[in-house]
Each structure stands twice: as structure tokens, then as C-alpha cells.
Write a protein that holds these residues in place. Structure first.
Motif, PDB file in Angstrom:
ATOM      1  N   GLN A   3      11.612  -0.581 -10.544  1.00 18.97           N
ATOM      2  CA  GLN A   3      12.391  -0.919  -9.731  1.00 18.97           C
ATOM      3  C   GLN A   3      12.896  -0.857  -7.972  1.00 18.97           C
ATOM      4  N   PRO A   4      12.843  -1.171  -6.820  1.00 20.29           N
ATOM      5  CA  PRO A   4      12.812  -0.324  -6.062  1.00 20.29           C
ATOM      6  C   PRO A   4      14.382   0.184  -5.937  1.00 20.29           C
ATOM      7  N   ASP A  58       9.906   4.050   0.171  1.00 23.48           N
ATOM      8  CA  ASP A  58      10.154   3.386  -1.542  1.00 23.48           C
ATOM      9  C   ASP A  58       9.039   2.185  -1.784  1.00 23.48           C
ATOM     10  N   LEU A  59       9.124   0.502  -0.807  1.00 18.30           N
ATOM     11  CA  LEU A  59       8.393  -0.661  -0.846  1.00 18.30           C
ATOM     12  C   LEU A  59       6.889   0.000  -1.337  1.00 18.30           C
ATOM     13  N   ASP A 313       9.177  -9.278  -6.476  1.00 18.71           N
ATOM     14  CA  ASP A 313      10.857  -7.996  -6.525  1.00 18.71           C
ATOM     15  C   ASP A 313      11.237  -6.659  -5.827  1.00 18.71           C
ATOM     16  N   ARG A 314       9.626  -6.027  -5.379  1.00 19.26           N
ATOM     17  CA  ARG A 314       9.863  -4.682  -4.425  1.00 19.26           C
ATOM     18  C   ARG A 314      10.230  -5.043  -3.258  1.00 19.26           C
ATOM     19  N   LYS A 315      10.422  -6.556  -2.563  1.00 14.68           N
ATOM     20  CA  LYS A 315      10.402  -6.633  -1.459  1.00 14.68           C
ATOM     21  C   LYS A 315      12.119  -7.051  -1.102  1.00 14.68           C
TER      22      LYS A 315
END
Lengths: 330, 330
Positions: A3-4, A58-59, A313-315
Motif C-alpha cells: 500500500q502507498p 512511492d507511486l 489504489d496506489r494513486k
């Protein structure tokens, strides 16, 4: 992929590292060089640009701790530009405290600024990454563009006619490229593809433009409590913002005359001038036109983010950041 | 190994590249940012520091063309420091032409200087070399030290007592490290060993100190025609040079009183003050003491060069350069 990280987590990382690094800088000799740097870095602020760099890193699955020195570099550079801009703009207050050239003197402000710009490179160059040369080149290009933006901004003050494209180019350089550059540096450190790095760069450019247009708008139309600073400052300073330039473009002869009357009037009641100019803006429907322009850029920004092929989700943190910057609740 | 290049050959390379790169810079927009940069870079000068970088690269068998962008970077950085120093020192003339803050204005001088400092990095970062990160780190450390030197120099003006070690540390930072750094950057680009890179660095430090002491001496004792500028400037400005500091240290009570009389006197005939202070220096044997100190550093420099294990033929241009800088005929 994990998860970010949250915005708050990354912001705390930046604040802690800055405290660790900048906290004792003022003790370095010669103190007249280093104390103003500590003073400047301790003035606070939201540390948005370093957070943006870390979020982009991180993305794309990069290691956040490895990008921390680059993030600090961006923050130091940003504060250097504020320091020198305050000398040039004769701005005596920064974040409710005396600007460096007032607290110390102008020479101190010039030289400490110079040192901060070099210090930014020193932090950046601590980074261990195969992309370091590319990242430092991007940082330099961005830094140069920020100087160009400041020059255009100063030029505009003495220019009788500025068109809207010139204005947009100025805020692109002065504000948007450092946001975009921070994102792209993070992407490069995470070894993202060039295509993705360019997408997050354009996300930053559009977000920066949307933000600046919104900020100009709030300077006139915000409820004072929410905005956090006095409204009408740009109107009093005859600042050539999107609003004023668009007003001059759209105004009918009678409105143009009234506007020019206020622009050239030497003695005036500040509140009266603000109210009068604001009335012209309102008559010309500029609140809506300006908001629409800002929204267009905001949506263009989100489209760029959309185009990056990663699970949505990452964004999420980046979308949240964009919303927060734009002071949007939806 | 092939014969080393001559000083003149390398100097011409630098001049040609500068002309090629800086010649049209003033046409870049915004012109108020870039024209002063072209103006500054076209002021001339001996381009010593870039030549030093190329000579060190050549000494260790590196490829000179590959080091040319780094050489230009050093020259741009040096000219940036002169530009900002002139604002801070209120020096209105540079190489017989108006300083940038006089020809344009102070804001232009601040911002163009900032841009030059970034431009220096842009040139440096064009360099293709496995040592690029190390070289850029050294460049940054050196740049920071030059700022420290300028701060000490300004601090000394307001300090009642400055000791000789403080003075030597100031000129090490303000003058010697950029010479030493230029040499070492060239060595690093040629992939010299760390030990050799450090030797040529110390060669540069000692040469820089010898040069500055000699320059202080010539400012008082030179024959005007040979020196090329008016003598006595440091005396008129009460500049705390090695000569003045040593004089204050060695002077007997009566001499000290006479010296302080001239240091504090507000209204005076310039030539009378120069002659009087010069007489005190002469009585204290300071010409010889100061020359000896400079010679010590000069010899220390040559010893560092000696210690580099390369055939002496390769070192000839560097020895010639050292002699030329020191205006020595033997």
C-alpha cells in the motif's frame, strides 16, 4: 505491491529530517552565513514539494528513504527562491515573521540565499541512485525555469500590456515547474519509465496552474476566515493576475475606463478600491470564468494521473493531495 | 604518454567554447535575465580556473575535450561570485566596465547571479564521466566554501581584531579553494587516484595562498605600471590584509599609535595616508616578511606537485602556470 504511504506519514518524514538537518545548522561558522539559513528553514510551511517528490517515488514503487535527501533539496531550493524573491519584491514579512533581509540585512540575505541554493545541490548529491545525473539535470533545468518565471513576473510590473498567454507562461515557470519537477524527480528516483515520468510531470504542471489560478481567485473572492490571509492584496497592488488581464480583455469601454481609473489612482481608500474592482470582476462574470479555467487544468491533471498504468489504489494519496491543494471537498 | 598541452592551447579552447556558448545567451528570453549573463561572461579575464581544470585533467592523462563543460562551469561559477560580491561590496566597476548592478539594477544582478550559479551546474552536468557525482559534490563543497570566505571577508570589516590565522583561513576559502577545486575536478575527471587528486588540491591551496599574499603585497609595493592598477587601494580602505594585521602585531607602541591614527582618521589626503602607512610597513620589514610567507606557500605548492609520481616533463605547464601567476621570472 504494498500500500502507498499516507501524505501525513511522508510529511512527518520530511519534517523530522529537516529538523535533524537544519536544527543545528545555525551553529556552523561563519554564523552570519548559516544562522539565516536555519531561520529560513525553521519558518515552517506545509513542505508540499518534498512530499510530492516522495509521493511520486512511492507511486512508482521506489524506496522512500532513498529519496529523502532529494526531497530536502527541493524544499531548501524553494525556500532559497522565497528568500531572494523577498529582497527583490521588497516583501518584509514572510509567514508572519521578518524576512531575512529585514531581520539581518540585504547582504546577508543575498549570500545566505546563494549558500542555500548550493546546499540544495549538496543534499541532492548525497542520493545514491543510478538516475542521479538525470535527476540533478532535471533539478537544474527546473531551477533555471523558476528564475525565468521570477524575471517575467518582475518584467510584467513595468509592462503596460501583458496578454493571458504570457501570464500563464509566467505562472507555469514561477510556480508549476517546481511542483512538476518534484514529482518527476521522485518518479526518476523510482526508475519509472520516461513516459510515466513525463505523465506525472504534466500532472504537476496542470495542478500547479490550477492551483495558482485558484489562489488568484481566492485573493479576491475568498471568505477571509477560510483563506487565512487578507483578501484584495492583488487588487491593491495592481497585480496582473488572470482576473485583471481577463477583465481588461472583456471589459466594455465604460468598464475599462472605470478599471483604468482605479489602476492609475494614486490616493484611494483601500476598501473602496477593492470593492470597486471586485464589482467590475463580478459584472464580467470573472469568478465563474476563472474557476472554469482552474477546473480545466485540474481535470487535465487528473487525466494525466489516470493515464499512468498502475492500479488506482496506489494513486489515491495523489488524488487526495490534489483535492487538498485545491481546497476541494468533493 | 603524449606531450601535455600548452597553457595557451587550453586557454584558447576555453575562450572559444565560452564564445560559442555565451555569445548568444543574451538573446534567450526573458532577456532581462540572460543579457546580464552574456554581459558578465563577455567581460573577459584570463580564464585561469577553467584552464587549471583542463591542465590537471591533461596531467593525469584525461581527455581534455571531455572536461571542457566542467571547465566552463567553473568559470561561470567564478563570474557569478564576482557579480554577487560586487553588489555586496558596493563595487561599481568590474574590469573597467560598470558592474551588473550598476549597468542594470540590483534585482537584475541578484537574479542573473542566481541563474549563473544554476547554469554552472547545467554545464557541469553535461559531462559524461563515471566520476560525475564525485566531481559535482566537490564542486558544491567548493562553492559553499567560497560563500563562507565571502562571509568572513565581510565579517572582518566590522571586527575590531582579526588574527592572522583567521585571515589566512578567509583567503583560503575565498580564493584558494576554487583554484584547488578546479585542479582536483580535472584530476577526478581524468580518473586520477584519490591520493594524486588530493596532492593537486594541496598544490592549488598553497598556490592560491601564495598568490593572494603576493597580490596584497603588490597592492602596496608594486611599481604602478607593472601592477596594472593603482597601488594603495587596500591601505585607503583599511583592508585587513596580512600586511596590516602583521603590522598591528609587530608594531611598537609609537608605531601602533601612528597606524591607528591613520586607520581612524576621517579626513585625509590619500597619497599622504598611503605614504605614511607604507613607511610603517617598511620600518617593520613587512615587505620581506610578507614575501617570505608567500614564498613558503609557493614552495609548498611545488613540493606537492613534486610528490605526484609522473615524469617531470608532464608537470612543466603547471610549473610555468605557477610562475606566471606569481609574476616570477625565475
Amino acid at each position: 505491491m504494498k500500500q502507498p504511504h499516507s501524505i501525513e506519514y511522508l510529511q512527518q518524514l520530511v519534517i523530522d529530517r529537516l529538523k535533524e538537518k537544519a536544527g543545528k545548522i545555525g551553529q556552523t561558522r561563519p554564523v552570519n552565513l548559516y544562522q539565516p539559513i536555519e531561520y529560513t528553514l525553521n519558518m515552517g510551511g506545509k513542505r508540499l514539494r518534498p512530499v510530492m517528490l516522495l509521493m511520486a517515488c512511492d507511486l512508482f514503487g521506489g524506496k522512500v528513504p532513498q529519496a529523502l535527501n532529494a526531497a530536502i533539496a527541493v524544499e531548501i531550493f524553494h525556500n532559497f527562491t522565497l528568500l531572494h524573491d523577498d529582497i527583490m519584491d521588497h516583501a518584509d514579512i514572510r509567514r508572519n515573521q521578518p524576512a531575512v533581509h529585514k531581520k539581518y540585512n540585504e547582504n546577508v540575505a543575498i549570500l545566505s540565499g546563494d549558500a542555500m541554493s548550493i546546499m540544495a545541490y549538496q543534499f541532492l548529491l548525497k542520493t545514491e541512485s543510478p538516475a542521479i545525473q538525470k535527476v540533478t539535470q532535471l533539478f537544474s533545468k527546473t531551477a533555471m525555469e523558476v528564475c525565468e518565471g521570477q524575471q517575467y513576473d518582475m518584467d510584467f510590473e513595468n509592462q503596460t500590456s501583458v496578454n493571458i498567454d504570457d501570464y500563464l507562461e509566467m505562472i507555469r515557470l514561477k510556480t508549476a515547474v517546481l511542483i512538476a519537477g518534484s514529482f518527476k524527480m521522485g518518479a526518476q528516483l523510482a526508475l519509472a519509465t520516461d513516459a510515466d515520468a513525463d505523465r506525472i510531470y504534466r500532472f504537476g504542471i496542470n495542478l500547479g496552474l490550477a492551483f495558482q489560478l485558484q489562489d488568484d481567485l481566492l485573493d479576491v473572492f475568498a471568505e477571509q476566515e477560510k483563506f487565512g490571509k487578507k483578501t484584495g492584496g492583488d487588487i491593491l497592488a495592481n497585480k496582473k493576475t488572470f482576473l485583471l488581464l481577463k477583465a481588461l480583455e472583456l471589459a466594455k469601454p465604460e468598464q475599462k475606463e472605470r478599471l483604468n481609473h482605479w489602476l492609475t489612482k494614486k490616493d484611494f481608500d483601500p476598501l473602496e478600491k477593492i470593492a470597486a474592482v471586485k464589482q467590475i470582476y463580478t459584472d464580467l462574470n470573472l469568478k465563474k470564468i476563472s474557476q472554469q479555467k482552474s477546473d480545466d487544468y485540474y481535470l487535465a491533471a487528473l487525466n494525466e494521473l489516470q493515464a499512468i498504468e498502475l492500479e488506482s489504489d496506489r494513486k489515491k494519496p495523489l488524488i487526495l493531495l490534489a483535492k487538498t491543494i485545491m481546497k476541494r471537498e468533493h
